[in-house]
Write a protein that holds these residues in place. Structure first.
Motif, PDB file in Angstrom:
ATOM      1  N   ALA A  47       0.823  -1.207   0.000  1.00 53.51           N
ATOM      2  CA  ALA A  47       0.000   0.000   0.000  1.00 53.51           C
ATOM      3  C   ALA A  47       0.857   1.257   0.000  1.00 53.51           C
ATOM      4  O   ALA A  47       0.584   2.210  -0.732  1.00 53.51           O
ATOM      5  CB  ALA A  47      -0.924  -0.015   1.214  1.00 53.51           C
ATOM      6  N   ALA A  48       1.905   1.261   0.821  1.00 52.34           N
ATOM      7  CA  ALA A  48       2.763   2.446   0.910  1.00 52.34           C
ATOM      8  C   ALA A  48       3.499   2.709  -0.397  1.00 52.34           C
ATOM      9  O   ALA A  48       3.676   3.867  -0.798  1.00 52.34           O
ATOM     10  CB  ALA A  48       3.756   2.281   2.054  1.00 52.34           C
ATOM     11  N   SER A  49       3.912   1.652  -1.066  1.00 52.20           N
ATOM     12  CA  SER A  49       4.606   1.834  -2.340  1.00 52.20           C
ATOM     13  C   SER A  49       3.640   2.244  -3.447  1.00 52.20           C
ATOM     14  O   SER A  49       4.023   2.958  -4.384  1.00 52.20           O
ATOM     15  CB  SER A  49       5.348   0.554  -2.736  1.00 52.20           C
ATOM     16  N   SER A  50       2.372   1.843  -3.331  1.00 52.57           N
ATOM     17  CA  SER A  50       1.374   2.175  -4.348  1.00 52.57           C
ATOM     18  C   SER A  50       0.784   3.562  -4.167  1.00 52.57           C
ATOM     19  O   SER A  50       0.284   4.157  -5.126  1.00 52.57           O
ATOM     20  CB  SER A  50       0.237   1.147  -4.315  1.00 52.57           C
ATOM     21  N   LEU A  51       0.840   4.089  -2.933  1.00 52.74           N
ATOM     22  CA  LEU A  51       0.219   5.371  -2.608  1.00 52.74           C
ATOM     23  C   LEU A  51       1.252   6.295  -1.959  1.00 52.74           C
ATOM     24  O   LEU A  51       1.202   6.540  -0.744  1.00 52.74           O
ATOM     25  CB  LEU A  51      -0.974   5.161  -1.670  1.00 52.74           C
ATOM     26  N   ASN A  78       7.391   6.456   3.110  1.00 56.75           N
ATOM     27  CA  ASN A  78       6.168   6.983   3.714  1.00 56.75           C
ATOM     28  C   ASN A  78       5.551   5.979   4.684  1.00 56.75           C
ATOM     29  O   ASN A  78       4.328   5.864   4.813  1.00 56.75           O
ATOM     30  CB  ASN A  78       5.154   7.373   2.640  1.00 56.75           C
ATOM     31  N   LEU A  79       6.406   5.251   5.393  1.00 57.33           N
ATOM     32  CA  LEU A  79       5.976   4.202   6.307  1.00 57.33           C
ATOM     33  C   LEU A  79       6.779   4.289   7.597  1.00 57.33           C
ATOM     34  O   LEU A  79       7.996   4.452   7.562  1.00 57.33           O
ATOM     35  CB  LEU A  79       6.178   2.825   5.661  1.00 57.33           C
ATOM     36  N   ARG A  80       6.063   4.190   8.731  1.00 58.47           N
ATOM     37  CA  ARG A  80       6.706   4.093  10.030  1.00 58.47           C
ATOM     38  C   ARG A  80       6.125   2.884  10.758  1.00 58.47           C
ATOM     39  O   ARG A  80       4.991   2.473  10.499  1.00 58.47           O
ATOM     40  CB  ARG A  80       6.481   5.358  10.869  1.00 58.47           C
ATOM     41  N   LEU A  81       6.896   2.339  11.678  1.00 57.67           N
ATOM     42  CA  LEU A  81       6.508   1.152  12.417  1.00 57.67           C
ATOM     43  C   LEU A  81       6.525   1.466  13.906  1.00 57.67           C
ATOM     44  O   LEU A  81       7.355   2.250  14.367  1.00 57.67           O
ATOM     45  CB  LEU A  81       7.482   0.002  12.142  1.00 57.67           C
ATOM     46  N   VAL A  82       5.618   0.823  14.634  1.00 60.53           N
ATOM     47  CA  VAL A  82       5.632   0.959  16.082  1.00 60.53           C
ATOM     48  C   VAL A  82       5.393  -0.407  16.712  1.00 60.53           C
ATOM     49  O   VAL A  82       4.478  -1.138  16.324  1.00 60.53           O
ATOM     50  CB  VAL A  82       4.600   1.998  16.576  1.00 60.53           C
TER      51      VAL A  82
END
Length: 246
Positions: free
Chosen positions: A86-90, A119-123
């Motif tokens: 999703a992050a790579s597509s949007l 455009n991605l973060r992890l928690v």
């Protein structure tokens, strides 16, 4: 920083929706964690447990991503297949993956880095505490919960994430008009989700009929294929956050 413990729920008065595995990560996963966590993993202040969030320690998503953009949060991101895609597509949307299993987060970082995703973060944390304490109120456009642990044994169903107290927590984080998307391959959990959400005054169904259409933003993962191969029906649900009182 003030201690708001007396005023904020700690989410430790009921069983959490996961049991952390103690297995060690592979060498590649260890390297990914060491090399990539500074780029992808949100640093959080802990409370009583290793996966808790200290009340009163909200992040600023605009500062974290360096821009103002729609924000999607996936709870239980697993190996990260859905959210990396999703992050790579949007690229115009920001994403936060919430997961308690560090090996899954490491795999997510590896795949995201290979795809050039930024455009991605992890928690690494208990999801209700992320929604209640880490994310500002009304800061999230969509929350995704795809194939959460069904805790299918009767004695364990109290661990299910989507339970009567959950909509209030999700509603706090979602902006007015934001969407909560759910999917499961366990029929009785799907029915429970639908019953719980039917009682949630902060939400209205975003579908007609008994079930929502399959969300086309969710890629087909090996996990979903496994459920289909076992003859289980995949149930989607979607609910829109009602407007807050003026």
């Amino acid at each position: 920083m003030p201690d708001t413990a007396g005023a904020s729920p700690r989410f430790r008065d009921k069983p959490v929706s996961f049991v952390r595995r103690s297995g060690r990560m592979s060498d590649g996963q260890e390297r990914a964690w060491e090399d990539l966590s500074a780029t992808f993993v949100l640093a959080v202040e802990r409370d009583a447990a290793a996966t808790s969030i200290r009340p009163g320690t909200e992040i600023d998503p605009v500062a974290e991503f360096g821009r103002r953009a729609p924000l999607v949060v996936e709870i239980g991101s697993g190996q990260g297949h859905a959210i990396v895609h999703a992050a790579s597509s949007l690229p115009g949307t920001d994403f936060i993956a919430v997961e308690v299993f560090r090996a899954g987060l490491a795999r997510t970082m590896l795949d995201a880095d290979r795809a050039g995703v930024r455009n991605l973060r992890l928690v690494e944390a208990n999801a209700p505490e992320v929604l209640q304490h880490l994310l500002p109120e009304a800061s999230v456009d969509e929350i995704w919960i795809f194939f959460p642990d069904p805790w299918h044994k009767k004695k364990h169903t109290k661990r299910r994430l989507v339970a009567p107290e959950f909509p209030r927590v999700a509603a706090r984080a979602l902006r007015d008009g934001g969407v909560l998307r759910l999917a499961t391959d366990w029929e009785d959990y799907a029915l429970q989700m639908r019953d719980v959400m039917a009682e949630a005054g902060e939400f209205a169904p975003d579908f007609d009929g008994d079930w929502a259409e399959r969300f086309d933003g969710r890629i087909m993962t090996a996990f979903e294929r496994k459920g289909i191969a076992k003859g289980r029906d995949i149930r989607d649900l979607a609910y829109r956050r009602a407007a807050r009182d003026a």
